[in-house]
Motif scaffolding. Structure first.
Motif: not given
Lengths: 269, 269, 269
Positions: A25, A28-29, B10, B12, B14, B41-43, B66, B70, B72
């Motif tokens: 992660a 990606k960030g 994006t 994400t 989690t 986006l998979d974390l 990030f 984004a 999250h």
């Protein structure tokens, strides 16, 4: 062909970090911090820890199917924080960022001349650079800049030398081919390094102490539980249990010896 | 800086759902049903089940890298279906949707004032709302609407109270630092909560009953199998086996006690 | 509703390849080679190997939440390389590419009439086509072409017959419902095929030899370690251990018998 806007290119990630850790992660960030439009794509994060040879097999099996517009970031990097270099590589229409440990040389193959640049200009890095996580501090921001169209020549000087892995090659003696298992997939199929071009027809496969005389074209051709030989999707000899797991059944894995004997030679022994 | 169209941000994910279950996919579908242009986006989906403290460590390690664009989405939610709130949080340039269980407070840190909104207006939810899967029925559609530019203030009333996790802090007594392991990565590295600023040089590390006097900067500096101390990429004390697995080698994991003694203090004992 | 440019549609991937193998990556590369703007989205690669029934459950649980703009590629394909067909399916606003092994029929459900096309025109395939990896050689390029807007009718002739899985249905006898566990999630929750509509209130659950009389609405309603019954997010009866793992606790899994007896019936026995 559909065109891809330069700043929307696919950036793939291949690491040995595992799926559970925050390291993936953070990378990606880091890429998105430089280019929030980069299209991130996980290849795998389950290269066995620090297993450069496995990474080499993986990349040679996966990357040839990608378009040249992608940028591949590979962080299997047991030498992180030492003097090992980080390389940008262009070869055969593919572009990679990888540590200089040989993980990419099997992909390129012998006889081709890749363009290789040593990633050296810290202007494109995250500061401060840690000693243990160049994936986050160097690979990710450099990938972000490249995905925005940065000229790779600005990353550092051309490299003329790099580490090459010695990939085990099969040998042929008295028409018998001696190779080994180089990959076990999640189905338990045992995939060897013996390619189609080395085969005669018919031939007998010996893997460790087990002899296999049955060849099939596809798994569905035999009954559930049958132990068979076939050509893998890479074009190399594979040993499989239909609807089952050959690695578990034979208790074999990577490096298991594989021997192919033409039936005519075998009959004479 | 490249700009991101609002509806292409994006988002994400989690969770503690694991990679195998359809719950992750149902959430992805739910977000894309509202905004098919959201960039998912998979974390990780491997937060240990219901382990809010692990989620807190994970988010604090991953999200700071990030960009602020984004969003999250965090679904580690043992309290699903009870009266626990769902929160929208803005802090330090980061935006999250998370259950009110403290998983995000370590990320924000002490002394900062986040903007927190209680997700309450069911207009933005999927109907009917189940009692066991708010990830699909509330988090996903709300994330979809936010990714389209919905003003977060429309989600519900401002919150002025929320649950804070008590994160174990190291303590210092007679110049000896007492901390603990707070994370074990996939390499088996044991990462403590003792930060660089608490260290003297040289110092002796004791982890459970094992003493370590060898410090390195990076894994590659020592021989394969050497047990060493170093600074993790988070800037905290880490115990590692070079090219090996310290957690397996020492049979230690999260919560193992870590003690740092300045050599000068140790000599007097 | 935000519109999606045709060549930017989401292409989801569901396979039994596992996360570690290069097969998933080769498919991703194959799709992007045809359409580098396709938005790839992993659903899962952890369908148990060759387990078509599990794939059917997975798809029926996950795909209904997706918008119709997505294209779902499913490669759980024990029959690869045999005469089994590859199908393109449109039904209920969803579009799939899947092998003709019944993995998609539970999603469509009884009574609906899907549009089904047999993928037959090799013009849209990668050449040469291997016998063991149609995911890479047929599914991926066909998905790429479809994501660019190819008329599915060009893929091959309409199909009027296909394999249907026999999905175990619960039966009711003397007001007692007899069903079974059809899915175990990563939390160890045991999810049955007995839907809400078959329930009376109150009712007693028997799973294998264990009787459960406690019903809750959500996991957080009971104490840690309590064994309870509840309605899953799919609307079917589920057995759970609050903050724990029912599958491990009861040592039960898929196919375990589940029996629901109305309390009034039970009292008379």
């Amino acid at each position: 062909m559909t065109e891809v806007a330069m700043n929307e290119i696919t950036v793939t990630l291949t690491t040995d970090f595992g799926e559970a850790s925050p390291y993936v992660a953070a990378m990606k960030g880091g890429i998105l911090s430089i280019n929030p439009r980069a299209r991130l794509l996980d290849l795998t994060h389950q290269i066995p820890p620090q297993n450069v040879r496995h990474a080499a097999y993986y990349l040679a099996s996966a990357l040839p199917y990608f378009p040249g517009s992608a940028l591949h970031v590979v962080v299997v990097d047991p030498g992180v924080g030492t003097e090992r270099a980080i390389l940008y590589i262009e070869s055969g229409g593919h572009r990679l960022l990888a540590p200089d440990n040989g993980c990419w040389t099997q992909l390129v193959g012998a006889g081709r001349s890749p363009t290789v640049i040593r990633v050296a200009d810290s202007r494109y890095w995250r500061q401060p650079v840690s000693d243990t996580f160049h994936g986050r501090d160097i690979f990710a921001p450099v990938a972000g800049h490249l995905s925005l169209g940065l000229d790779p020549r600005l990353l550092g000087p051309p490299a003329s030398q790099w580490i090459q892995l010695t990939i085990p090659e099969p040998r042929v003696e008295s028409r018998v081919v001696y190779g080994q298992v180089v990959f076990v997939d999640d189905f338990g199929n045992l995939i060897s390094n013996i390619s189609r071009s080395l085969l005669t027809d018919p031939a007998i496969v010996r893997i460790a102490n087990t002899e296999i005389r049955r060849w099939v074209r596809s798994y569905g051709e035999a009954k559930e539980g049958d132990l068979v030989a076939l050509l893998s999707s890479n074009g190399t000899v594979e040993v499989a249990v239909c609807q089952g797991n050959a690695a578990n059944h034979l208790k074999l894995g990577i490096n298991a010896p594989v021997q192919i004997t033409p039936a005519s030679v075998d009959a004479r022994q």
